[in-house]
Design a protein around this motif. Structure first.
Motif, PDB file in Angstrom:
ATOM      1  N   ILE A  15      40.719  36.411  27.308  1.00 24.33           N
ATOM      2  CA  ILE A  15      39.928  37.603  27.612  1.00 24.33           C
ATOM      3  C   ILE A  15      40.230  38.118  29.020  1.00 24.33           C
ATOM      4  O   ILE A  15      40.331  39.324  29.256  1.00 24.33           O
ATOM      5  N   VAL A  16      40.377  37.201  29.961  1.00 23.50           N
ATOM      6  CA  VAL A  16      40.537  37.590  31.363  1.00 23.50           C
ATOM      7  C   VAL A  16      41.994  37.897  31.723  1.00 23.50           C
ATOM      8  O   VAL A  16      42.272  38.717  32.600  1.00 23.50           O
ATOM      9  N   LEU A  17      42.935  37.267  31.032  1.00 23.94           N
ATOM     10  CA  LEU A  17      44.349  37.376  31.379  1.00 23.94           C
ATOM     11  C   LEU A  17      44.854  38.824  31.488  1.00 23.94           C
ATOM     12  O   LEU A  17      45.569  39.148  32.440  1.00 23.94           O
ATOM     13  N   PRO A  18      44.517  39.741  30.547  1.00 25.63           N
ATOM     14  CA  PRO A  18      45.125  41.074  30.596  1.00 25.63           C
ATOM     15  C   PRO A  18      44.814  41.872  31.860  1.00 25.63           C
ATOM     16  O   PRO A  18      45.639  42.660  32.309  1.00 25.63           O
ATOM     17  N   PHE A  19      43.627  41.698  32.436  1.00 25.36           N
ATOM     18  CA  PHE A  19      43.274  42.549  33.579  1.00 25.36           C
ATOM     19  C   PHE A  19      43.345  41.798  34.914  1.00 25.36           C
ATOM     20  O   PHE A  19      43.019  42.367  35.961  1.00 25.36           O
ATOM     21  N   LEU A  20      43.786  40.537  34.895  1.00 24.42           N
ATOM     22  CA  LEU A  20      43.787  39.761  36.131  1.00 24.42           C
ATOM     23  C   LEU A  20      44.703  40.388  37.182  1.00 24.42           C
ATOM     24  O   LEU A  20      44.360  40.435  38.367  1.00 24.42           O
ATOM     25  N   VAL A  21      45.871  40.889  36.763  1.00 22.25           N
ATOM     26  CA  VAL A  21      46.793  41.490  37.723  1.00 22.25           C
ATOM     27  C   VAL A  21      46.177  42.731  38.358  1.00 22.25           C
ATOM     28  O   VAL A  21      46.338  42.970  39.568  1.00 22.25           O
ATOM     29  N   TYR A  22      45.444  43.534  37.581  1.00 24.99           N
ATOM     30  CA  TYR A  22      44.792  44.724  38.130  1.00 24.99           C
ATOM     31  C   TYR A  22      43.668  44.329  39.091  1.00 24.99           C
ATOM     32  O   TYR A  22      43.457  44.974  40.119  1.00 24.99           O
ATOM     33  N   LEU A  23      42.932  43.255  38.751  1.00 28.04           N
ATOM     34  CA  LEU A  23      41.845  42.789  39.612  1.00 28.04           C
ATOM     35  C   LEU A  23      42.387  42.289  40.942  1.00 28.04           C
ATOM     36  O   LEU A  23      41.843  42.611  42.018  1.00 28.04           O
ATOM     37  N   VAL A  24      43.463  41.517  40.904  1.00 30.38           N
ATOM     38  CA  VAL A  24      44.060  40.998  42.131  1.00 30.38           C
ATOM     39  C   VAL A  24      44.529  42.151  43.017  1.00 30.38           C
ATOM     40  O   VAL A  24      44.309  42.141  44.240  1.00 30.38           O
ATOM     41  N   THR A  25      45.133  43.152  42.418  1.00 34.36           N
ATOM     42  CA  THR A  25      45.603  44.315  43.175  1.00 34.36           C
ATOM     43  C   THR A  25      44.441  45.070  43.806  1.00 34.36           C
ATOM     44  O   THR A  25      44.497  45.481  44.972  1.00 34.36           O
ATOM     45  N   ARG A  26      43.373  45.266  43.037  1.00 28.59           N
ATOM     46  CA  ARG A  26      42.200  46.000  43.546  1.00 28.59           C
ATOM     47  C   ARG A  26      41.542  45.281  44.708  1.00 28.59           C
ATOM     48  O   ARG A  26      40.991  45.914  45.616  1.00 28.59           O
ATOM     49  N   LEU A  27      41.629  43.947  44.706  1.00 32.08           N
ATOM     50  CA  LEU A  27      40.978  43.164  45.762  1.00 32.08           C
ATOM     51  C   LEU A  27      41.881  42.936  46.967  1.00 32.08           C
ATOM     52  O   LEU A  27      41.509  42.198  47.883  1.00 32.08           O
ATOM     53  N   GLY A  28      43.072  43.538  46.975  1.00 37.69           N
ATOM     54  CA  GLY A  28      43.921  43.492  48.162  1.00 37.69           C
ATOM     55  C   GLY A  28      45.257  42.816  47.966  1.00 37.69           C
ATOM     56  O   GLY A  28      46.106  42.866  48.861  1.00 37.69           O
ATOM     57  N   GLY A  29      45.485  42.166  46.823  1.00 42.50           N
ATOM     58  CA  GLY A  29      46.729  41.441  46.610  1.00 42.50           C
ATOM     59  C   GLY A  29      47.851  42.315  46.107  1.00 42.50           C
ATOM     60  O   GLY A  29      47.678  43.512  45.881  1.00 42.50           O
ATOM     61  N   ASN A  30      49.015  41.721  45.943  1.00 42.09           N
ATOM     62  CA  ASN A  30      50.159  42.398  45.355  1.00 42.09           C
ATOM     63  C   ASN A  30      50.773  41.490  44.291  1.00 42.09           C
ATOM     64  O   ASN A  30      50.169  40.491  43.878  1.00 42.09           O
ATOM     65  N   ALA A  31      51.989  41.803  43.818  1.00 46.68           N
ATOM     66  CA  ALA A  31      52.616  41.011  42.752  1.00 46.68           C
ATOM     67  C   ALA A  31      52.831  39.559  43.190  1.00 46.68           C
ATOM     68  O   ALA A  31      52.684  38.624  42.390  1.00 46.68           O
ATOM     69  N   LEU A  32      53.183  39.365  44.466  1.00 45.75           N
ATOM     70  CA  LEU A  32      53.379  38.009  44.980  1.00 45.75           C
ATOM     71  C   LEU A  32      52.081  37.205  44.899  1.00 45.75           C
ATOM     72  O   LEU A  32      52.066  36.051  44.449  1.00 45.75           O
ATOM     73  N   ILE A  33      50.986  37.811  45.327  1.00 46.22           N
ATOM     74  CA  ILE A  33      49.684  37.128  45.304  1.00 46.22           C
ATOM     75  C   ILE A  33      49.274  36.828  43.868  1.00 46.22           C
ATOM     76  O   ILE A  33      48.717  35.757  43.568  1.00 46.22           O
ATOM     77  N   TYR A  34      49.569  37.753  42.963  1.00 53.87           N
ATOM     78  CA  TYR A  34      49.263  37.513  41.544  1.00 53.87           C
ATOM     79  C   TYR A  34      50.054  36.309  41.027  1.00 53.87           C
ATOM     80  O   TYR A  34      49.511  35.461  40.310  1.00 53.87           O
ATOM     81  N   GLY A  35      51.335  36.248  41.397  1.00 51.80           N
ATOM     82  CA  GLY A  35      52.142  35.107  40.959  1.00 51.80           C
ATOM     83  C   GLY A  35      51.643  33.794  41.540  1.00 51.80           C
ATOM     84  O   GLY A  35      51.591  32.774  40.850  1.00 51.80           O
TER      85      GLY A  35
END
Length: 457
Positions: free
Chosen positions: A53-73
């Motif tokens: 349930i959470v996996l699809p939007f996790l990358v968008y959530l990380v970005t919104r909270l200040g992260g980027n692709a590296l932080i998501y990885g």
């Protein structure tokens, strides 16, 4: 991908010739007792459903909270890093204290992590520090982002649920049925990942954004914890608390009444001793290589689909949904039939060969070829993966089953970390060559599987 001789319940044997000692004796359930595996399958489904349930939007959530692709990885790797530490410990504890207790600890850890995850969404997006680097990119670590990292770390350190569930499944399943039952475990896991993103799409479409899906994951985790506590069956054990040579133990064994079949418990084996057990190093290496090949594929294909194939998010989602559905079909009815006619070793060799062929298909840009590759992935993985887990379970005694499954979980965690990091970096330079590399790794699995001892398979 899904979940991983062992003593048959009720057989009177001396466990571990070199490690036996005069310690308390245990006995499992009588041989006529037949245990349903469906509570374990239900727990696996519910667990993967919550994460799906959470996996699809996790990358968008990380970005919104200040992260980027590296932080998501890095956040994705955080779970695996801490699972690498926790899985062997929880596995060994399950050998000592019982599968159900440790599985409940694991599920409660997941429940707590989702509660912390939900709490992070309510925190103000307060910056802690920022980075703007040509190498790392630009990102800001905020308070809620740091809390999310803590939540993923907690879930990872208590993330031995798959390993312990595999050990419990091995405990209650006859050896000749293990490949089929591990296939059912993989089916339940895949069904959770199919249903999870679909449910996320419905819940995430509301004005509340990410909150409803996380609340759903929290509630689903609570259901899983309830099922472990009140619905999960663990084979009963008869324990002689006194020395087996004492008068008290002799009376318990020779006195009137129906007897269970007793076995002398093995002394707790050191990690080095477990890793020197016959076939275990080879099997754990194969387990690592399979995970590595799949992580190369799963990290590279979404990027390949967007940057080279120019697929939309919908087209990519359809592809993975079809792939998961085909895996369910192979791991369920197909494997149940084939495993009765062919040995686990044969299925691992043949499945890995099909898998190696499938990865080569993904170097193409032709849609038909790509879907043929997906069908071959489903066939190869569906035959190979449950069979490999069955072989691992048969190669280890029941007294160290949890520890071996924990080490398997750690090998998968190492492969996930390596695959996530190396796969992404390699795609930037060789693009479709990553799929060829995955095929080579799968080919090494074929060669390694040929050397599996027949008595273990």
């Amino acid at each position: 991908m899904g979940t991983i001789g062992h003593l048959d319940p009720g057989v009177a044997v001396l466990s571990g010739t070199d490690h036996s000692t005069s310690v308390p004796m245990t006995a499992t359930s009588p041989p006529e007792e037949r245990v349903s595996i469906y509570p374990i399958l239900s727990i696996t489904f519910v667990g993967t459903l919550g994460f799906g349930i959470v996996l699809p939007f996790l990358v968008y959530l990380v970005t919104r909270l200040g992260g980027n692709a590296l932080i998501y990885g890095i956040m994705g790797a955080t779970y695996s890093v801490f699972q690498l530490i926790g899985a062997p410990i929880l596995g060994r504890w399950s050998d000592r204290f019982g599968r159900k207790r440790i599985l409940l600890v694991s599920q409660l850890g997941t429940l707590a992590s989702w509660a912390i995850f939900l709490g992070a969404l309510a925190l103000p997006v307060t910056p802690m520090f920022s980075v703007d680097s040509p190498l790392l990119g630009a990102f800001t670590i905020t308070v809620p982002l740091a809390v999310l990292f803590f939540a993923r770390a907690l879930d990872g350190i208590t993330g031995g649920n798959v390993s312990v569930a595999n050990a419990l499944l091995a405990d209650i399943t006859p050896e000749n049925e293990r490949a089929a039952n591990f296939g059912k475990m993989a089916v339940s896991s895949n069904l959770g990942f199919i249903a999870g993103p679909a449910l996320a799409g419905v819940l995430g479409a509301t004005a509340l954004g990410e909150v409803p899906p996380v609340v759903a994951a929290l509630l689903i985790s609570a259901i899983a914890s309830f099922m472990v506590a009140f619905m999960l069956y663990e084979p009963t054990r008869c324990v002689l608390t006194a020395d087996p040579e004492s008068t008290q133990s002799v009376r318990q064994l020779l006195g009137p009444g129906k007897k269970a079949c007793f076995t002398i418990a093995s002394k707790q084996m050191a990690t080095s001793e477990i890793l020197r057990l016959p076939s275990i190093p080879r099997l754990l290496t194969l387990h690592f290589l399979v995970f590595l090949a799949f992580n190369f594929f799963y990290i590279a294909f979404p990027v390949y689909a967007v940057s080279v194939l120019e697929w939309t998010l919908f087209e990519t989602g359809v592809f993975f949904s079809v792939l998961s559905l085909m895996m369910v079909g192979v791991q369920g009815p197909v494997l149940s039939r084939v495993s009765k006619a062919l040995s686990d070793r044969t299925l691992v060799v043949a499945g890995s060969a099909v898998l190696a062929t499938s990865f080569v298909c993904f170097t193409s840009t032709n849609t038909v070829t790509l879907y043929v590759g997906a069908a071959l992935v489903a066939l190869g993985n569906g035959l190979m993966w449950p069979s490999l887990l069955a072989i691992i379970s048969k190669a280890s005694d029941s007294s160290v089953q949890g520890a071996v499954q924990g080490f398997a979980g750690s090998s998968g965690a190492i492969a996930s970390i390596a695959g996530l990091l190396a796969g992404g970096l390699l795609f930037d330079t060789i693009q479709g060559g990553v799929f060829v590399l995955a095929a080579v790794v799968a080919g090494v699995v074929v060669l390694g599987a040929l050397g599996i001892e027949r008595r273990s398979a």
